[in-house]
Design an enzyme around this catalytic site. Sequence first.
Site, PDB file in Angstrom:
ATOM      1  N   CYS A  86      57.778  19.962  35.346  1.00 26.16           N
ATOM      2  CA  CYS A  86      58.402  20.847  36.333  1.00 26.16           C
ATOM      3  C   CYS A  86      58.715  20.088  37.628  1.00 26.16           C
ATOM      4  O   CYS A  86      59.601  19.244  37.636  1.00 26.16           O
ATOM      5  CB  CYS A  86      57.490  22.057  36.555  1.00 26.16           C
ATOM      6  SG  CYS A  86      58.341  23.509  37.195  1.00 26.16           S
ATOM      7  N   HIS A 203      55.856  24.152  31.033  1.00 30.13           N
ATOM      8  CA  HIS A 203      54.478  23.775  31.346  1.00 30.13           C
ATOM      9  C   HIS A 203      53.581  23.736  30.114  1.00 30.13           C
ATOM     10  O   HIS A 203      52.941  24.743  29.780  1.00 30.13           O
ATOM     11  CB  HIS A 203      53.884  24.793  32.330  1.00 30.13           C
ATOM     12  CG  HIS A 203      54.399  24.688  33.719  1.00 30.13           C
ATOM     13  ND1 HIS A 203      53.747  23.969  34.704  1.00 30.13           N
ATOM     14  CD2 HIS A 203      55.499  25.212  34.300  1.00 30.13           C
ATOM     15  CE1 HIS A 203      54.436  24.065  35.836  1.00 30.13           C
ATOM     16  NE2 HIS A 203      55.496  24.809  35.627  1.00 30.13           N
ATOM     17  N   GLU A 205      50.716  22.323  29.874  1.00 33.48           N
ATOM     18  CA  GLU A 205      49.299  22.371  30.263  1.00 33.48           C
ATOM     19  C   GLU A 205      48.793  23.810  30.404  1.00 33.48           C
ATOM     20  O   GLU A 205      47.585  24.030  30.507  1.00 33.48           O
ATOM     21  CB  GLU A 205      49.076  21.575  31.563  1.00 33.48           C
ATOM     22  CG  GLU A 205      49.466  22.271  32.858  1.00 33.48           C
ATOM     23  CD  GLU A 205      50.980  22.407  33.094  1.00 33.48           C
ATOM     24  OE1 GLU A 205      51.756  22.136  32.170  1.00 33.48           O
ATOM     25  OE2 GLU A 205      51.353  22.807  34.211  1.00 33.48           O
TER      26      GLU A 205
END
Lengths: 227, 83
Positions: A86, A203, A205
């Site tokens: 990002c 994302h 994660e």
Amino acid sequence: MKTVAVIVFPGSNCDEDALSALAGLGFSPKRVWHDDKKLSGIDAVILPGGFSYGDYLRCGAIARLSPIMDAVEEFARSGGKVLGICNGFQILAERGLLPGALLRNRDLHFICKTVGVRVENTRTPFTSQCKKGQILHLPIAHMEGNYTLDLERLEELEAKQQVIFRYTSDKGQMSEDANPNGSLHHIAGVSNETHNVVGLMPHPERVIDKLLGGEDGKWIFDSLKAA
Amino acid sequence: MIKKAKITVLLKEQILDPQGKAVLKGLQSLGFGEVTDVRQGKVFYLHLESPKSRSELEEELRKMTHKLLANPIMENFKIEFLE
């Protein structure tokens, strides 16, 4: 155990997610402050998401000038594995370590939802465990994710297999509707020519545990572990 | 001695400007039908203290713009000297 540095800029806010994802998946995470000048004993670098410098001037435009970025660039240019997530992708693009730029979303909304993401190239350290064409469901949360590059260089990018991820619908189909932000060629992530630096707007994660809504992010971290 | 420079940064013509489009819709909804397009940009005013000549300064400003103020992939710029 691989040591992965997570660079923290003033305004980064996805560093903790990245650090805890790494810790939970069998890496040794290392928090590195943007003012540090050195990176040592590192197997990979992650530039996390957030709003570095408040997105002032342009997203990532000021973070790319942070002292640590000289070390990150040297690491990247000597073949080191770097993942920009990002805002991290925006910083790498501003720094010139990845081609292109991220513009404001086509519809001017900050988009926060889970999208389909197709893996286009499995020959990167972050996608090696994936199958070409595999669809991952990853969350996006951004206002400036609209990937752009002049058409000539875009053709080159495609030819050199530097497009790593593309947006798709839930079911894996590409279309204008399935493209959340207007990115050219539905591009969600790219790599440099040597494929060791990868940036993506979604994302991974945030989806490494069923409890949090999904595990598709693990594919990217498992690839790094095997790299 | 040149004291102030104005640098205008705009998205390149071929790049979609969603902000400009939003402003256009706003103006049209206010009844200003004469407006057919809007492009939104940024203006920087730089206050300068330097013995350098005009052309040397222009070169410096060009470097500043390339290195920070504008992203050449998506933006064009114009440099003007004031005062």
